[in-house]
Design a protein around this motif. Structure first.
Motif, PDB file in Angstrom:
ATOM      1  N   VAL A  76      -9.845  15.248  -7.143  1.00 56.34           N
ATOM      2  CA  VAL A  76      -9.361  15.558  -5.798  1.00 56.34           C
ATOM      3  C   VAL A  76      -8.512  14.417  -5.249  1.00 56.34           C
ATOM      4  N   SER A  77      -8.972  13.187  -5.457  1.00 60.28           N
ATOM      5  CA  SER A  77      -8.223  12.034  -4.963  1.00 60.28           C
ATOM      6  C   SER A  77      -8.474  10.839  -5.871  1.00 60.28           C
ATOM      7  N   ILE A  78      -7.567   9.874  -5.792  1.00 62.98           N
ATOM      8  CA  ILE A  78      -7.668   8.682  -6.625  1.00 62.98           C
ATOM      9  C   ILE A  78      -7.180   7.480  -5.823  1.00 62.98           C
ATOM     10  N   GLN A  79      -7.845   6.358  -5.994  1.00 66.13           N
ATOM     11  CA  GLN A  79      -7.401   5.122  -5.361  1.00 66.13           C
ATOM     12  C   GLN A  79      -7.474   3.995  -6.376  1.00 66.13           C
ATOM     13  N   CYS A  80      -6.402   3.200  -6.441  1.00 65.15           N
ATOM     14  CA  CYS A  80      -6.341   2.061  -7.360  1.00 65.15           C
ATOM     15  C   CYS A  80      -6.042   0.801  -6.572  1.00 65.15           C
ATOM     16  N   TYR A  81      -6.728  -0.256  -6.921  1.00 59.71           N
ATOM     17  CA  TYR A  81      -6.467  -1.571  -6.336  1.00 59.71           C
ATOM     18  C   TYR A  81      -6.014  -2.488  -7.457  1.00 59.71           C
ATOM     19  N   LEU A  82      -4.837  -3.085  -7.292  1.00 59.89           N
ATOM     20  CA  LEU A  82      -4.258  -3.951  -8.313  1.00 59.89           C
ATOM     21  C   LEU A  82      -4.136  -5.364  -7.766  1.00 59.89           C
ATOM     22  N   GLN A 125       0.843  -1.195   0.000  1.00 62.37           N
ATOM     23  CA  GLN A 125       0.000   0.000   0.000  1.00 62.37           C
ATOM     24  C   GLN A 125       0.876   1.242   0.000  1.00 62.37           C
ATOM     25  N   SER A 126       0.506   2.216  -0.806  1.00 58.45           N
ATOM     26  CA  SER A 126       1.161   3.522  -0.762  1.00 58.45           C
ATOM     27  C   SER A 126       0.093   4.584  -0.531  1.00 58.45           C
ATOM     28  N   VAL A 127       0.440   5.556   0.291  1.00 50.84           N
ATOM     29  CA  VAL A 127      -0.451   6.679   0.595  1.00 50.84           C
ATOM     30  C   VAL A 127       0.340   7.963   0.399  1.00 50.84           C
ATOM     31  N   ARG A 128      -0.169   8.830  -0.463  1.00 48.98           N
ATOM     32  CA  ARG A 128       0.508  10.102  -0.726  1.00 48.98           C
ATOM     33  C   ARG A 128      -0.494  11.241  -0.585  1.00 48.98           C
ATOM     34  N   GLU A 129      -0.124  12.246   0.183  1.00 52.85           N
ATOM     35  CA  GLU A 129      -0.975  13.419   0.379  1.00 52.85           C
ATOM     36  C   GLU A 129      -0.161  14.673   0.080  1.00 52.85           C
ATOM     37  N   LEU A 130      -0.783  15.624  -0.614  1.00 57.49           N
ATOM     38  CA  LEU A 130      -0.147  16.911  -0.877  1.00 57.49           C
ATOM     39  C   LEU A 130      -1.017  18.027  -0.305  1.00 57.49           C
ATOM     40  N   GLU A 131      -0.363  18.982   0.319  1.00 58.01           N
ATOM     41  CA  GLU A 131      -1.087  20.089   0.943  1.00 58.01           C
ATOM     42  C   GLU A 131      -1.271  21.235  -0.030  1.00 58.01           C
ATOM     43  N   GLY A 132      -2.516  21.636  -0.235  1.00 62.83           N
ATOM     44  CA  GLY A 132      -2.820  22.832  -1.009  1.00 62.83           C
ATOM     45  C   GLY A 132      -2.383  22.785  -2.458  1.00 62.83           C
ATOM     46  N   MET A 133      -2.366  21.611  -3.084  1.00 59.67           N
ATOM     47  CA  MET A 133      -1.971  21.535  -4.486  1.00 59.67           C
ATOM     48  C   MET A 133      -3.069  22.101  -5.375  1.00 59.67           C
ATOM     49  N   PRO A 134      -2.760  22.988  -6.321  1.00 54.68           N
ATOM     50  CA  PRO A 134      -3.793  23.490  -7.235  1.00 54.68           C
ATOM     51  C   PRO A 134      -4.409  22.336  -8.017  1.00 54.68           C
ATOM     52  N   LEU A 135      -5.730  22.299  -8.058  1.00 56.89           N
ATOM     53  CA  LEU A 135      -6.414  21.216  -8.743  1.00 56.89           C
ATOM     54  C   LEU A 135      -6.450  21.474 -10.243  1.00 56.89           C
ATOM     55  N   GLU A 136      -6.302  20.401 -11.015  1.00 60.01           N
ATOM     56  CA  GLU A 136      -6.346  20.485 -12.469  1.00 60.01           C
ATOM     57  C   GLU A 136      -7.521  19.670 -12.982  1.00 60.01           C
ATOM     58  N   SER A 137      -8.082  20.093 -14.099  1.00 61.56           N
ATOM     59  CA  SER A 137      -9.173  19.323 -14.683  1.00 61.56           C
ATOM     60  C   SER A 137      -8.613  18.188 -15.523  1.00 61.56           C
ATOM     61  N   SER A 171      -4.938  17.799   0.789  1.00 61.18           N
ATOM     62  CA  SER A 171      -4.790  17.406   2.178  1.00 61.18           C
ATOM     63  C   SER A 171      -4.329  18.592   3.030  1.00 61.18           C
ATOM     64  N   ARG A 172      -4.364  18.410   4.349  1.00 64.28           N
ATOM     65  CA  ARG A 172      -3.851  19.436   5.276  1.00 64.28           C
ATOM     66  C   ARG A 172      -2.389  19.184   5.624  1.00 64.28           C
ATOM     67  N   ARG A 173      -1.781  18.178   4.983  1.00 63.16           N
ATOM     68  CA  ARG A 173      -0.387  17.856   5.284  1.00 63.16           C
ATOM     69  C   ARG A 173       0.266  17.255   4.049  1.00 63.16           C
ATOM     70  N   ASN A 174       1.586  17.199   4.061  1.00 63.89           N
ATOM     71  CA  ASN A 174       2.348  16.501   3.038  1.00 63.89           C
ATOM     72  C   ASN A 174       2.835  15.179   3.624  1.00 63.89           C
ATOM     73  N   LEU A 175       2.516  14.095   2.939  1.00 64.47           N
ATOM     74  CA  LEU A 175       2.836  12.766   3.454  1.00 64.47           C
ATOM     75  C   LEU A 175       3.042  11.817   2.286  1.00 64.47           C
ATOM     76  N   HIS A 176       3.998  10.904   2.426  1.00 62.69           N
ATOM     77  CA  HIS A 176       4.202   9.857   1.430  1.00 62.69           C
ATOM     78  C   HIS A 176       4.768   8.634   2.144  1.00 62.69           C
ATOM     79  N   ASN A 177       3.917   7.640   2.351  1.00 62.95           N
ATOM     80  CA  ASN A 177       4.309   6.423   3.052  1.00 62.95           C
ATOM     81  C   ASN A 177       4.087   5.199   2.166  1.00 62.95           C
ATOM     82  N   ARG A 178       4.954   4.207   2.347  1.00 65.74           N
ATOM     83  CA  ARG A 178       4.812   2.935   1.640  1.00 65.74           C
ATOM     84  C   ARG A 178       4.849   1.801   2.660  1.00 65.74           C
ATOM     85  N   TYR A 179       3.957   0.832   2.482  1.00 64.94           N
ATOM     86  CA  TYR A 179       3.861  -0.306   3.372  1.00 64.94           C
ATOM     87  C   TYR A 179       3.839  -1.592   2.534  1.00 64.94           C
ATOM     88  N   ALA A 180       4.442  -2.650   3.053  1.00 62.32           N
ATOM     89  CA  ALA A 180       4.362  -3.947   2.385  1.00 62.32           C
ATOM     90  C   ALA A 180       4.452  -5.032   3.443  1.00 62.32           C
TER      91      ALA A 180
END
Length: 287
Positions: free
Chosen positions: A177-183, A125-137, A199-208
């Motif tokens: 705004v957000s995306i989740q993929c299950y493989l 599992q990977s979880v990535r959050e960015l704070e205040g990133m300008p949204l794109e269409s 998100s309200r924080r910047n975070l990037h974690n990986r778990y296995a």
């Protein structure tokens, strides 16, 4: 094709970036000369090339370089279009040319340590959050933020994807705004990749996790943790990695790929695998 122990390497791209990459090449005794070029003709006489190009035609340039017989390290966004990745892969295969893409998730010291502790995962599992990133269409720009983790999961699994579930949250204005993929992979392992832009924080974690134990990496803090389970006994290991970015390792891998005639940790084949998986994810999001 080119197996000289003394390699002449070209760098094609902006001078400001090329100078940085020249510093990565200079310490290697097998590199006899580095040529910084602004166009393909200026590469005459080199045996391999590092392509620094973020433009829309960069993969067309890459294909041209492969056709000319240059071993190639493509630095930039990973391939998302199957047709382009296929042409590069099959042309390189037919000509015996080495191709490497810059998947920094695969090349990073933290990931390499995780994989040394847990060679095969059952769940990732990977979880990535960015704070205040300008949204794109649109889907395409947004998917660029999950490319490396999707590619890492597939590369680490050592298997092909046989099932994909994907969902995207969209604002009232139609902006992702957000995306989740299950493989789900053919070897029964599975991976989840999540990204959120506001998100309200910047975070990037990986778990296995797998039968041998579990590993965790905090990408931003550059810390990794491993817990093994064996017959009821547990042993914890913590690892701190100082490498600020994995370019040094990636250059070494590229040179070894050429000289030893072996596949890179993220080769043209892996790029093609990724593009095919991204196509499946794109189709799932549009259903």
């Amino acid at each position: 094709m080119f197996m000289s122990q003394n390699l002449k390497i070209g760098i094609l791209g902006p001078v400001s970036r090329a100078v940085v990459w020249e510093k990565y090449l200079r310490p290697h005794p097998t590199v006899s000369e580095v040529v910084i070029a602004s166009d393909i003709p200026a590469l005459a006489g080199v045996q391999a090339c590092i392509l620094l190009d973020e433009g829309p035609d960069r993969l067309a340039t890459a294909l041209n370089l492969v056709k000319l017989g240059y071993h190639l390290f493509i630095v930039g966004r990973l391939p998302m279009q199957v047709a382009e990745a296929e042409k590069i892969f099959y042309t390189a295969e037919e000509s015996g040319i080495a191709v490497q893409y810059s998947n920094w998730a695969v090349f990073s010291e933290g990931t390499r340590w995780m994989r040394s502790q847990l060679p095969r995962f059952d769940l990732y599992q990977s979880v990535r959050e960015l704070e205040g990133m300008p949204l794109e269409s649109g889907i395409e720009p947004f998917m660029g933020y999950i490319l490396e983790d999707v590619a890492l999961a597939q590369n680490w699994s050592g298997s092909n994807v046989n099932r994909v579930l994907a969902n995207m949250a969209v604002s009232d204005a139609g902006e992702p705004v957000s995306i989740q993929c299950y493989l789900r992979f053919e070897n029964s392992s599975a991976a989840s990749v999540f990204f959120i832009a506001n998100s309200r924080r910047n975070l990037h974690n990986r778990y296995a996790s797998g039968r041998a134990g579990s590993v965790f990496t905090d990408v931003q803090a550059r810390k990794a943790f491993y817990r093994t389970s064996d017959g009821g006994l547990r042993a914890d290991t913590e690892y701190t990695f100082d490498e600020p970015e994995p370019a040094h390792y990636a250059v070494t891998q590229f040179l070894k790929t050429i000289q030893l005639k072996r596949d890179s940790d993220f080769s043209g084949y892996h790029g093609l695998q990724l593009a095919r998986t991204i196509r499946i994810i794109r189709e799932a999001l549009r259903r």
